[in-house]
Design an enzyme around this catalytic site. Sequence first.
Site, PDB file in Angstrom:
ATOM      1  N   SER A  26      30.430  -2.631  37.924  1.00 35.22           N
ATOM      2  CA  SER A  26      29.997  -4.008  38.379  1.00 35.22           C
ATOM      3  C   SER A  26      28.714  -4.363  37.459  1.00 35.22           C
ATOM      4  O   SER A  26      28.674  -5.670  37.663  1.00 35.22           O
ATOM      5  CB  SER A  26      29.762  -3.743  39.634  1.00 35.22           C
ATOM      6  OG  SER A  26      30.788  -3.347  40.611  1.00 35.22           O
ATOM      7  N   THR A  81      25.524  -6.575  41.044  1.00 32.61           N
ATOM      8  CA  THR A  81      25.913  -8.176  40.711  1.00 32.61           C
ATOM      9  C   THR A  81      24.774  -9.230  40.622  1.00 32.61           C
ATOM     10  O   THR A  81      24.475  -9.791  39.632  1.00 32.61           O
ATOM     11  CB  THR A  81      27.040  -8.532  41.765  1.00 32.61           C
ATOM     12  OG1 THR A  81      28.139  -7.850  41.604  1.00 32.61           O
ATOM     13  CG2 THR A  81      27.288 -10.092  41.520  1.00 32.61           C
ATOM     14  N   HIS A 110      37.461   2.076  40.357  1.00 32.20           N
ATOM     15  CA  HIS A 110      37.789   0.674  40.009  1.00 32.20           C
ATOM     16  C   HIS A 110      39.280   0.827  39.432  1.00 32.20           C
ATOM     17  O   HIS A 110      39.543   1.727  38.926  1.00 32.20           O
ATOM     18  CB  HIS A 110      36.907   0.026  39.166  1.00 32.20           C
ATOM     19  CG  HIS A 110      35.496  -0.061  39.607  1.00 32.20           C
ATOM     20  ND1 HIS A 110      34.496  -0.273  39.227  1.00 32.20           N
ATOM     21  CD2 HIS A 110      35.134  -0.109  41.272  1.00 32.20           C
ATOM     22  CE1 HIS A 110      33.489  -0.585  39.834  1.00 32.20           C
ATOM     23  NE2 HIS A 110      33.727  -0.306  40.859  1.00 32.20           N
TER      24      HIS A 110
END
Length: 527
Positions: free
Chosen positions: A114, A177, A457
């Site tokens: 991320s 993020t 992921h």
Amino acid sequence: MKATTLLIICSCLILGSLGKPQFPEKEKDPKYWNAGAQQTLRTALTLQTLNTNKAKNLILFLGDGMGVPTVTAARILKGQLNGQSGEETQLEMDKFPFVSLAKTYNTNAQVPDSAGTATAYLCGVKANEGTVGVSAAAVRSQCNTTEGNEVTSILRWAKDAGKSVGIVTTTRVNHATPSASYAHSVDRDWYSDNEMPAEALQAGCKDIARQLFENIPNIDVIMGGGRKYMFPKNTSDVEYPSVVKHSGTRKDGRNLVQEWIDRMKDKKGHYVWNKKQLLSLNPNNVDYLLGLFEPGDLTYDLERNTETDPSLTEMVEVAIKILRKNPSGFYLLVEGGRIDHGHHEGKAKQALYEAVEMDRAIGRADLMTSIHDTMTIVTADHSHMFNFGGYTARGNTIFGLAPMLSDVDQKPFTSILYGNGPGYKLVNGVRENVSTIDYKENNYQAQAAVPLSMETHGGEDVAVFAKGPLAHLLHGVHEQNYIPHVMAYAACIGQNREHCMSRSGTADLRPVLPGITALLTVTRLLC
């Protein structure tokens, strides 16, 4: 082979015995489908007149870990929560007129994380996994590779252009993020100085929480979790004073929240830490807002205390009410960050409810803005090893069983499964029989093919939904770092602003495109 055939036949007979088909009677009539398709066609034809207005406002909704299978499953869940079968439901993002795909790989990773992806869709530059706000020349955890490799984000570009800017997340505000929008860190895990190695501190690297308040000092709205990283070590948390793990972590003794309060006291700045305080604010009297609602990440929406903890939708509404007061417009980053956490834990129900809540927030933002002057994008940073299948019938609960037994171990299985993760379980050396447990429980960990303490992921492309001015520029398949370039172009911020010379309120493409054509022509002649 006969036993296998018998199992499948029995499964089909059980399904068939449920009575009439589990779909609306109107769907039997071809006129229903033809009329729907014709209406969709008429709507599509209106898109031939492109929206070339200048984007006053920019909103990016980022569903962390929200791959295409998650979008589809969330759509079904949303419908089922409304008493429908689910498949025919429209998510708010489904209504966006333009959809494209983004390639998510990091510069050094086929399957990304991320941090590297956030640097791509916020800073416009692909980067290494584990790093935020720095180029691929920076090496993870090596402090001395930071300087000179910093890259700025679209949030910074918007702020420099005079717009108000905001960050709203369900994770810590210094998580991967959001941090890429303001920080330059070679390690995403340097939440406070407590998590940093001594040599990195000695070399002058700053923790991410500190960078939140120092790099771009006047971020207008900041909401999420992460309180403990802002307070001196062992300072009791205001909400959980007796829970040691929630106490402050900072070794430098700084109280970043108090510093912010002192700096903003004459600028209509407000600090809040619970829902009541947040919703009691009059946005007309607030220019700066810092809301830290948990010591770490916010709780899952399914477990949220609705009396004390704001929902993502509620935070987004307050943020827009504050930001839209600026006549120059705003940029808002909204992260549904715990979709990712639910998947990592193998808890599909938590992940999908998080996705549905983010869709509600998208709907609320839609009601508060206009497609004529607001570009809104919904996307994900990466996918997960999550999927659902098993030939389930129309209207089957998304958390339910497939309508058949395995023809190998003769046991039932849920439609939702993970490729890897903590849901891998053996009982007496064989796969667990899910019919003996509550597989619809909130924290049920769906079965996984490969045992891992945390699910991973996925590496496939993610969807990019777009609407508003110049949204048609998001089409086809692109690198993930293309996204902020389009947003900046639409709003006339950042680089290549020559097309913004038009006084008509539209983003005039004519000054730019002929120049590109001429350049290509000269290049061909020279080559």
